[in-house]
Design a protein around this motif. Sequence first.
Motif, PDB file in Angstrom:
ATOM      1  N   TYR A   3      32.862  21.486  11.580  1.00  0.00           N
ATOM      2  CA  TYR A   3      32.169  22.702  11.145  1.00  0.00           C
ATOM      3  C   TYR A   3      30.789  22.403  10.564  1.00  0.00           C
ATOM      4  CZ  TYR A   3      36.007  25.864  12.119  1.00  0.00           C
ATOM      5  OH  TYR A   3      36.951  26.631  12.767  1.00  0.00           O
ATOM      6  N   THR A  11      36.329  19.260   8.854  1.00  0.00           N
ATOM      7  CA  THR A  11      35.128  19.533   8.068  1.00  0.00           C
ATOM      8  C   THR A  11      33.878  19.077   8.814  1.00  0.00           C
ATOM      9  OG1 THR A  11      36.424  19.284   6.038  1.00  0.00           O
ATOM     10  CG2 THR A  11      34.025  19.161   5.835  1.00  0.00           C
ATOM     11  N   TYR A  65      28.925  24.847   2.214  1.00  0.00           N
ATOM     12  CA  TYR A  65      30.335  24.584   2.474  1.00  0.00           C
ATOM     13  C   TYR A  65      31.021  24.306   1.139  1.00  0.00           C
ATOM     14  CZ  TYR A  65      28.772  23.707   7.302  1.00  0.00           C
ATOM     15  OH  TYR A  65      28.213  23.826   8.555  1.00  0.00           O
ATOM     16  N   LEU A 113      26.755  20.719   0.721  1.00  0.00           N
ATOM     17  CA  LEU A 113      28.202  20.496   0.744  1.00  0.00           C
ATOM     18  C   LEU A 113      28.730  20.471  -0.679  1.00  0.00           C
ATOM     19  CD1 LEU A 113      28.262  17.560   3.339  1.00  0.00           C
ATOM     20  CD2 LEU A 113      28.430  20.015   3.798  1.00  0.00           C
ATOM     21  N   LEU A 160      38.192  25.534   3.543  1.00  0.00           N
ATOM     22  CA  LEU A 160      36.751  25.369   3.583  1.00  0.00           C
ATOM     23  C   LEU A 160      36.123  26.742   3.763  1.00  0.00           C
ATOM     24  CD1 LEU A 160      34.565  23.124   3.639  1.00  0.00           C
ATOM     25  CD2 LEU A 160      34.755  23.143   6.136  1.00  0.00           C
ATOM     26  N   ILE A 182      32.758  28.750   4.292  1.00  0.00           N
ATOM     27  CA  ILE A 182      31.435  28.449   4.851  1.00  0.00           C
ATOM     28  C   ILE A 182      30.606  29.722   4.858  1.00  0.00           C
ATOM     29  CG2 ILE A 182      30.199  27.515   6.843  1.00  0.00           C
ATOM     30  CD1 ILE A 182      32.914  26.235   7.711  1.00  0.00           C
TER      31      ILE A 182
END
Length: 262
Positions: A33, A30, A142, A110, A256, A258
């Motif tokens: 990225y 995580t 994210y 996030l 995840l 994105i």
Amino acid sequence: MFEPIKNYYENYDEDGRLTSQHGSVEFLTTMRYIEKYLKSGGKILEIGAGTGRYSHALAKKGYSVDAVELAEHNIEIFKHNTDSGENITVTQGNAIYLRGFADNLYDVTLLLGPMYHLFTKEDKQKAISEAIRVTKPGGIIYAAYCISDVSILVSGFKRKSFSVAEFIEKGYIETQTFSARSDPSLVFEIVRKENIDDLMSTFSVTRLHYVAADGYAYHMREEINLMDTKEFDLYLQYHFATCERTDMVGLSAHTLDIYRKD
């Protein structure tokens, strides 16, 4: 509906979840990225920050971080872990209504925990909508998810944390496709990528990556925890090389998503 979640985190070592060797795979992936798109001077909002593992790591790198967390127990640990010099704030709040946060404010937003605990499409859409609202045009969001097949395979069939047969009888697992559903009493919402695609189809965003955040680390936790530094580094190289492969990402415990705000 939030009481089971609050009770869970009051009795769970959330602060230590990502510090084991197998747990660090999710954290390192995580962070890799996040840092791919962060620029110097970038302003970050973490919604559902837990005890602040990501927020503190990013603040220590010099970024300005605001955090929102639902559970008071987690906020207490978050504040205890805050070092002097960190440009960081934490407030109690709810992902589906970010009271007091202005539009178009953050470079990176996030949403690494709330989607684990939202059980209706309406609430999920509210959380995504709020994350998009507070993010600058061109900013990056994210969102993390718990994937149902790993729960069935590892927690059900392997570790027997629950009975797959009983969950089928109760209607939590569908008998033909083995798709799953959850509710607040089970604390965690589990999904498949097609559920995420359907959720995101109504928003004006561009997907940049869909990532297996921990890949096979959840399946191999004992083996990974026994690896020495050299072997673990090699495992991470393998994981980073394969974590976006569509033929593998469905068996990650956490994914995840994105995307860029258009």
